[in-house]
Design an enzyme around this catalytic site. Sequence first.
Site, PDB file in Angstrom:
ATOM      1  N   ALA A 111       0.789  -1.201   0.124  1.00  0.00           N
ATOM      2  CA  ALA A 111      -0.029   0.040   0.003  1.00  0.00           C
ATOM      3  C   ALA A 111       0.900   1.167  -0.035  1.00  0.00           C
ATOM      4  O   ALA A 111       0.568   2.233   0.271  1.00  0.00           O
ATOM      5  CB  ALA A 111      -0.805  -0.080   1.070  1.00  0.00           C
ATOM      6  N   SER A 112       2.054   1.143  -0.066  1.00  0.00           N
ATOM      7  CA  SER A 112       3.225   2.205  -0.224  1.00  0.00           C
ATOM      8  C   SER A 112       2.747   2.967   0.949  1.00  0.00           C
ATOM      9  O   SER A 112       3.180   2.544   2.189  1.00  0.00           O
ATOM     10  CB  SER A 112       3.099   2.931  -1.629  1.00  0.00           C
ATOM     11  OG  SER A 112       3.408   2.096  -2.531  1.00  0.00           O
ATOM     12  N   HIS A 113       2.696   4.376   0.974  1.00  0.00           N
ATOM     13  CA  HIS A 113       2.676   5.265   2.116  1.00  0.00           C
ATOM     14  C   HIS A 113       1.297   5.404   2.324  1.00  0.00           C
ATOM     15  O   HIS A 113       1.035   6.507   3.102  1.00  0.00           O
ATOM     16  CB  HIS A 113       3.502   6.734   1.728  1.00  0.00           C
ATOM     17  CG  HIS A 113       3.010   7.261   0.456  1.00  0.00           C
ATOM     18  ND1 HIS A 113       3.113   6.838  -0.844  1.00  0.00           N
ATOM     19  CD2 HIS A 113       1.907   8.239   0.351  1.00  0.00           C
ATOM     20  CE1 HIS A 113       2.439   7.643  -1.781  1.00  0.00           C
ATOM     21  NE2 HIS A 113       1.804   8.411  -0.919  1.00  0.00           N
TER      22      HIS A 113
END
Length: 253
Positions: A111-113
């Site tokens: 979900a990255s950041h």
Amino acid sequence: MKKENHENSHININGFREYDARWLYPKDINQEGIKNIGKGLGSQIISKTNKSPRVIVGHDYRSYSEEVKQKLIEGLVSTGCNIEDIGLVLSPTTYFAQFKLNADAVAMVTASHNENGWTGIKMGIEKGLTHSPKEMSELKKIVIEEKFIKGKGSCKKIENFGEVYINELKKNKIKNKIKAVVACGNGTAGIFAPKIIKGIGCEVIELDCNLDHTFPKHNPNPEDLKMLHSLSESVKKNGADIIVNISASPYSK
């Protein structure tokens, strides 16, 4: 908002982005939807490589990421892909693994950041590159039309590949000693960044490097103001030379 629904499968087609895919899970995509993404990606990889491909798969540190990864793997294997699961890693680690293990493609569940509740997949076939906009459009079409290849693949775990990645990066030694505040927002980077940065010769001040998928301090985004304020305080307190501020699961395009 237009959605594409299949029997037992739910996928919000707006989750297909220019270079990757992201959804709120399970609101915008359910487990069968993830499996269909795997089927679509596997079909695309096979059509482009013209063989039974080896695919590197990894996941980030979210409470549900391993669950998502397993459904993705099920879909990939059903098309004839042979999965090499490198486990909990950073997104760049999967691209490194494609070179190191000479694999045909990669798929990283991350979900990255983004905040909790989000999931996503970064994928690539050509070594060192993520999917292009054209490839993402192709994948979207395959999934919507359910034009899946059927095959019989396999899955095996590659143990301790994270250490291989760490040891490779530690080879890049620095000449002058630097004091660095390393902030990982309680995300995946916490088990990688401090070891790597110490390994190249820096003195490391760790900030939120313990893994905690609830992200208790702030949103795992390097631009989050709470994170930036805590970094500023740590630099002043410790007399650091530099800041290394990393999102929950670092990524590249």
